[in-house]
Design an enzyme around this catalytic site. Structure first.
Site, PDB file in Angstrom:
ATOM      1  CG  HIS A   1      -2.630   7.830   2.062  1.00  0.00           C
ATOM      2  ND1 HIS A   1      -1.530   8.534   2.499  1.00  0.00           N
ATOM      3  CD2 HIS A   1      -2.686   6.709   2.827  1.00  0.00           C
ATOM      4  CE1 HIS A   1      -0.949   7.885   3.485  1.00  0.00           C
ATOM      5  NE2 HIS A   1      -1.622   6.758   3.694  1.00  0.00           N
TER       6      HIS A   1
ATOM      7  CB  CYS B   1      -1.311   3.472   3.400  1.00  0.00           C
ATOM      8  SG  CYS B   1      -2.822   3.135   4.329  1.00  0.00           S
TER       9      CYS B   1
END
Length: 167
Positions: free
Chosen positions: A120, A142
């Protein structure tokens, strides 16, 4: 069993919103490779890197993800299986973590493996400007990228693409 997962992912990819993906120099991205120790994400075609990006990882970057909340980025073979826009992180592409072996290990150890591992973008507000995040390991597990890089990867990588995450 893996061939069935691959077939399902490829079927899903053909129905995906990302079916009209751009290419780099006429070459499509066949695989995403993450090299955690180098803080690098590479777009691969025919076994060769087409383009590389600097990335941020979980706040506890060494070693593979062991359990939910350990703030580690997993290691292994996965798929980019869906994507979404995010108010907090710009664009986000979901990684199919946990895979079968991650789930089996977690079950043996009596822990939750975690979920919602994504590639992301970064926050970009007056309170938290994007440049604060670029050189830090700040995610909960992430893979974070500059928003300009994330937009490019979003357009180049289709759903159903394999992602390998190495130490």
């Amino acid at each position: 069993m893996r061939w069935l997962l691959a077939l399902i992912c490829l079927s899903f990819a053909s129905l995906s919103l990302a079916s009209s993906v751009e290419t780099l120099g006429g070459k499509p991205v066949e695989k995403v490779l993450v090299l955690k120790s180098a803080h690098q994400l590479q777009l691969i075609n025919d076994g060769k890197p087409l383009k590389s990006y600097r990335i941020s990882l979980g706040k506890n970057p060494k070693g593979t993800k062991q359990f939910e909340g350990d703030r580690r980025t997993p290691e292994g073979f996965y798929w980019i299986d869906w994507r979404k826009t995010s108010d907090r992180f710009n664009l986000a592409m979901h990684i199919s973590y946990p895979n079968i072996s991650d789930s089996a290990r977690a079950r043996r150890e009596g822990v939750k493996p975690g979920s919602m591992i994504m590639i992301h973008g970064t926050p970009d507000t007056e309170e938290y400007p994007e440049q604060w995040f670029h050189t830090l390991d700040w995610t909960d597990g992430c893979i974070g990228m500059r928003n300009v890089d994330m937009r490019e990867v979003w357009n180049l990588v289709k759903d159903g693409t394999m992602i390998e995450i190495r130490p």
